[in-house]
Write a protein that holds these residues in place. Structure first.
Motif, PDB file in Angstrom:
ATOM      1  N   THR A 223       0.874  -1.303   0.119  1.00 59.72           N
ATOM      2  CA  THR A 223      -0.021   0.030  -0.039  1.00 59.72           C
ATOM      3  C   THR A 223       1.009   1.173   0.045  1.00 59.72           C
ATOM      4  O   THR A 223       0.627   2.192  -0.673  1.00 59.72           O
ATOM      5  CB  THR A 223      -0.847   0.019   1.166  1.00 59.72           C
ATOM      6  OG1 THR A 223      -1.702  -1.132   1.409  1.00 59.72           O
ATOM      7  CG2 THR A 223      -1.748   1.288   1.133  1.00 59.72           C
ATOM      8  N   MET A 224       2.038   1.323   0.736  1.00 62.57           N
ATOM      9  CA  MET A 224       2.506   2.581   0.907  1.00 62.57           C
ATOM     10  C   MET A 224       3.752   2.436  -0.054  1.00 62.57           C
ATOM     11  O   MET A 224       3.978   3.600  -0.795  1.00 62.57           O
ATOM     12  CB  MET A 224       3.639   2.172   2.292  1.00 62.57           C
ATOM     13  CG  MET A 224       2.782   2.723   3.495  1.00 62.57           C
ATOM     14  SD  MET A 224       2.280   4.276   3.546  1.00 62.57           S
ATOM     15  CE  MET A 224       0.288   4.048   2.915  1.00 62.57           C
ATOM     16  N   TRP A 225       4.132   1.338  -0.563  1.00 64.15           N
ATOM     17  CA  TRP A 225       5.023   1.309  -1.774  1.00 64.15           C
ATOM     18  C   TRP A 225       4.228   1.813  -3.180  1.00 64.15           C
ATOM     19  O   TRP A 225       4.610   2.896  -3.888  1.00 64.15           O
ATOM     20  CB  TRP A 225       5.435   0.010  -2.073  1.00 64.15           C
ATOM     21  CG  TRP A 225       6.000  -0.141  -3.624  1.00 64.15           C
ATOM     22  CD1 TRP A 225       7.413   0.023  -3.952  1.00 64.15           C
ATOM     23  CD2 TRP A 225       5.345  -0.572  -4.704  1.00 64.15           C
ATOM     24  NE1 TRP A 225       7.399  -0.347  -5.191  1.00 64.15           N
ATOM     25  CE2 TRP A 225       6.455  -0.858  -5.627  1.00 64.15           C
ATOM     26  CE3 TRP A 225       4.106  -1.333  -4.872  1.00 64.15           C
ATOM     27  CZ2 TRP A 225       6.120  -1.393  -6.950  1.00 64.15           C
ATOM     28  CZ3 TRP A 225       3.796  -1.902  -6.151  1.00 64.15           C
ATOM     29  CH2 TRP A 225       4.881  -1.673  -7.085  1.00 64.15           C
ATOM     30  N   ALA A 226       2.904   1.530  -3.383  1.00 68.52           N
ATOM     31  CA  ALA A 226       2.302   1.949  -4.546  1.00 68.52           C
ATOM     32  C   ALA A 226       1.937   3.504  -4.332  1.00 68.52           C
ATOM     33  O   ALA A 226       1.926   4.280  -5.378  1.00 68.52           O
ATOM     34  CB  ALA A 226       0.847   1.149  -4.749  1.00 68.52           C
ATOM     35  N   ALA A 227       1.287   4.081  -3.113  1.00 69.46           N
ATOM     36  CA  ALA A 227       1.130   5.401  -3.054  1.00 69.46           C
ATOM     37  C   ALA A 227       2.307   6.169  -3.145  1.00 69.46           C
ATOM     38  O   ALA A 227       2.277   7.095  -3.890  1.00 69.46           O
ATOM     39  CB  ALA A 227       0.521   5.748  -1.682  1.00 69.46           C
ATOM     40  N   LEU A 228       3.638   5.894  -2.715  1.00 66.13           N
ATOM     41  CA  LEU A 228       4.538   6.753  -2.756  1.00 66.13           C
ATOM     42  C   LEU A 228       5.207   6.906  -4.113  1.00 66.13           C
ATOM     43  O   LEU A 228       5.669   7.751  -4.523  1.00 66.13           O
ATOM     44  CB  LEU A 228       5.823   6.108  -1.733  1.00 66.13           C
ATOM     45  CG  LEU A 228       5.353   6.440  -0.366  1.00 66.13           C
ATOM     46  CD1 LEU A 228       6.373   5.787   0.484  1.00 66.13           C
ATOM     47  CD2 LEU A 228       5.182   8.046   0.008  1.00 66.13           C
ATOM     48  N   ARG A 229       4.857   5.716  -4.940  1.00 69.02           N
ATOM     49  CA  ARG A 229       5.380   5.435  -6.295  1.00 69.02           C
ATOM     50  C   ARG A 229       4.610   6.435  -7.034  1.00 69.02           C
ATOM     51  O   ARG A 229       5.080   7.134  -7.975  1.00 69.02           O
ATOM     52  CB  ARG A 229       5.366   4.026  -6.799  1.00 69.02           C
ATOM     53  CG  ARG A 229       5.902   3.835  -8.193  1.00 69.02           C
ATOM     54  CD  ARG A 229       5.985   2.339  -8.390  1.00 69.02           C
ATOM     55  NE  ARG A 229       4.849   1.812  -8.760  1.00 69.02           N
ATOM     56  CZ  ARG A 229       4.629   0.733  -9.492  1.00 69.02           C
ATOM     57  NH1 ARG A 229       5.908   0.056 -10.142  1.00 69.02           N
ATOM     58  NH2 ARG A 229       3.450   0.245  -9.884  1.00 69.02           N
ATOM     59  N   ARG A 230       3.462   6.821  -6.929  1.00 71.91           N
ATOM     60  CA  ARG A 230       2.482   8.035  -7.262  1.00 71.91           C
ATOM     61  C   ARG A 230       3.344   9.161  -7.458  1.00 71.91           C
ATOM     62  O   ARG A 230       3.049  10.249  -8.144  1.00 71.91           O
ATOM     63  CB  ARG A 230       1.097   7.831  -7.031  1.00 71.91           C
ATOM     64  CG  ARG A 230       0.235   6.692  -6.904  1.00 71.91           C
ATOM     65  CD  ARG A 230       0.434   6.399  -8.456  1.00 71.91           C
ATOM     66  NE  ARG A 230      -0.716   5.216  -9.017  1.00 71.91           N
ATOM     67  CZ  ARG A 230      -0.445   3.754  -8.716  1.00 71.91           C
ATOM     68  NH1 ARG A 230       0.602   3.213  -8.138  1.00 71.91           N
ATOM     69  NH2 ARG A 230      -1.458   2.994  -9.166  1.00 71.91           N
ATOM     70  N   LEU A 231       3.908   9.173  -6.058  1.00 71.10           N
ATOM     71  CA  LEU A 231       4.565  10.805  -5.882  1.00 71.10           C
ATOM     72  C   LEU A 231       6.170  10.408  -6.463  1.00 71.10           C
ATOM     73  O   LEU A 231       6.713  11.630  -6.057  1.00 71.10           O
ATOM     74  CB  LEU A 231       4.865  10.920  -4.336  1.00 71.10           C
ATOM     75  CG  LEU A 231       3.227  11.043  -3.373  1.00 71.10           C
ATOM     76  CD1 LEU A 231       3.736  11.353  -2.192  1.00 71.10           C
ATOM     77  CD2 LEU A 231       2.472  11.901  -4.134  1.00 71.10           C
ATOM     78  N   GLY A 232       6.602   9.603  -7.116  1.00 70.42           N
ATOM     79  CA  GLY A 232       7.822   9.362  -7.443  1.00 70.42           C
ATOM     80  C   GLY A 232       8.726   9.478  -6.391  1.00 70.42           C
ATOM     81  O   GLY A 232      10.131   9.710  -6.573  1.00 70.42           O
ATOM     82  N   THR A 233       8.355   8.823  -5.145  1.00 70.14           N
ATOM     83  CA  THR A 233       9.411   8.615  -4.097  1.00 70.14           C
ATOM     84  C   THR A 233       9.434   7.138  -3.824  1.00 70.14           C
ATOM     85  O   THR A 233       8.425   6.453  -3.556  1.00 70.14           O
ATOM     86  CB  THR A 233       8.608   9.480  -2.811  1.00 70.14           C
ATOM     87  OG1 THR A 233       8.668  10.917  -3.539  1.00 70.14           O
ATOM     88  CG2 THR A 233       9.494   9.540  -1.877  1.00 70.14           C
ATOM     89  N   PRO A 234      10.776   6.813  -3.221  1.00 67.80           N
ATOM     90  CA  PRO A 234      10.657   5.190  -2.903  1.00 67.80           C
ATOM     91  C   PRO A 234      10.195   5.166  -1.510  1.00 67.80           C
ATOM     92  O   PRO A 234      10.484   6.074  -0.530  1.00 67.80           O
ATOM     93  CB  PRO A 234      12.156   5.158  -3.238  1.00 67.80           C
ATOM     94  CG  PRO A 234      12.764   6.473  -2.992  1.00 67.80           C
ATOM     95  CD  PRO A 234      11.982   7.262  -3.555  1.00 67.80           C
ATOM     96  N   ALA A 235       9.795   4.122  -1.427  1.00 67.04           N
ATOM     97  CA  ALA A 235       9.296   3.762   0.154  1.00 67.04           C
ATOM     98  C   ALA A 235      10.552   3.229   1.008  1.00 67.04           C
ATOM     99  O   ALA A 235      11.480   3.034   0.602  1.00 67.04           O
ATOM    100  CB  ALA A 235       8.433   2.605   0.277  1.00 67.04           C
ATOM    101  N   VAL A 236      10.485   3.682   2.463  1.00 67.04           N
ATOM    102  CA  VAL A 236      11.503   3.327   3.147  1.00 67.04           C
ATOM    103  C   VAL A 236      11.444   2.009   3.676  1.00 67.04           C
ATOM    104  O   VAL A 236      10.607   1.775   4.620  1.00 67.04           O
ATOM    105  CB  VAL A 236      11.731   4.386   4.300  1.00 67.04           C
ATOM    106  CG1 VAL A 236      13.018   3.936   5.443  1.00 67.04           C
ATOM    107  CG2 VAL A 236      11.776   5.820   3.667  1.00 67.04           C
ATOM    108  N   GLY A 237      12.357   1.087   3.202  1.00 67.18           N
ATOM    109  CA  GLY A 237      12.242  -0.496   3.694  1.00 67.18           C
ATOM    110  C   GLY A 237      13.381  -1.213   3.662  1.00 67.18           C
ATOM    111  O   GLY A 237      13.512  -2.001   2.472  1.00 67.18           O
TER     112      GLY A 237
END
Length: 289
Positions: A223-237
């Motif tokens: 969920t967070m990966w997909a949402a942040l990808r819409r912002l062009g920002t990588p998730a922190v994991g």
């Protein structure tokens, strides 16, 4: 003391999150989010129904979603995420797409759901065979299997707990035990998906990837990966294959304690903080398969 030189808080980009009324893992979502992004949470109205297909349908009605998204409009998030797995797969692939359209219409911003993000993550990792871990009852678990099969991905193994409440209390050890049942041998699946946004998973992901030697993805992670990808920002994991390409499965590297997977590090699951020595006896674990 003059602090005017600080210039105020750094600019933030907003992700709106619509979650079911019983969602209890706000803090876990934040762990995937970089410092320049803020999560703006809202919840669906309470209904006196335990976790079931009926509840999934109630918390995903388009009117309910639209009202939740409209409560976020005043703070103008750049993307809205619906953080519920069962609520976003209960209507099948077409139902998930319709939910995204309803949220986008209500908020005039791109929208993602947990189950839609799951399919995107499987495609990103090139997964054609997936094993499942769920805390659900058999009927909800079968609905998830049907959703994944409809998307053209084979389900090769499954373990479920049969819970209808208090899912957020499940300890990491129980999640790890179910993962081993769902993936009993190397090569049994291309990846493992741990379902339910109310099931804690952040710390256990890299440990299971090292042990099972396949990507391990979870509901909150995708969920967070997909949402942040819409912002062009990588998730922190860190050391999670989906969010950290350096952690994707590579050649096996022998070490002093036995084989280890390249890019996967960390203590054994049993040594992690917050892991219990056994199942929580207060939970209603109805059965595993």
């Amino acid at each position: 003391m003059d602090i005017s030189f600080l210039g105020g808080p750094a600019p933030q980009r907003g992700v709106g999150v619509v979650a079911p009324f019983d969602f209890a893992l706000d803090r876990e979502l934040w762990r995937w989010v970089p410092d320049e992004v803020s999560l703006h949470m809202t919840r669906t109205p309470f209904v006196p129904v335990e976790v079931s297909l009926d509840l999934a349908r109630m918390v995903s009605e388009h009117e309910t979603l639209g009202e939740a998204v409209r409560t976020l409009n005043a703070i103008a998030p750049e993307v809205v995420a619906y953080a519920c797995t069962s609520g976003s797969f209960v209507g099948g692939v077409a139902g998930e797409r319709a939910m995204c359209e309803a949220m986008t219409w209500a908020g005039a911003v791109p929208s993602v759901t947990t189950s839609g993000a799951l399919l995107d993550a499987l495609a990103e990792l090139g997964v054609r065979r997936v094993a499942l871990v769920t805390p659900y009852t058999v009927s909800v678990t079968r609905a998830l299997e049907a959703y994944i099969a409809e998307a053209g991905v084979a389900v090769t193994g499954c373990a479920f707990m049969g819970l209808t409440r208090h899912i957020w209390k499940v300890p990491y050890r129980d999640v790890a035990d179910m993962a081993r049942q769902a993936v009993p041998a190397e090569g049994a699946a291309d990846a493992l998906f741990i379902s339910c946004t109310n099931l804690p998973t952040y710390d256990v992901i890299p440990q299971l990837e090292a042990e099972l030697r396949i990507p391990v993805i979870s509901a909150n992670q995708v969920t967070m990966w997909a949402a942040l990808r819409r912002l062009g920002t990588p998730a922190v994991g860190p050391y999670q294959a989906l969010t950290d390409p350096s952690a994707r499965i590579g050649p096996v590297v022998p070490g002093p304690a036995g084989p280890a997977v390249a890019g996967s590090v960390g203590p054994a699951v049993a040594d992690m903080p917050g892991v219990s020595d056994g199942p929580d006896t207060d939970q209603q674990q109805e059965g595993w398969t």
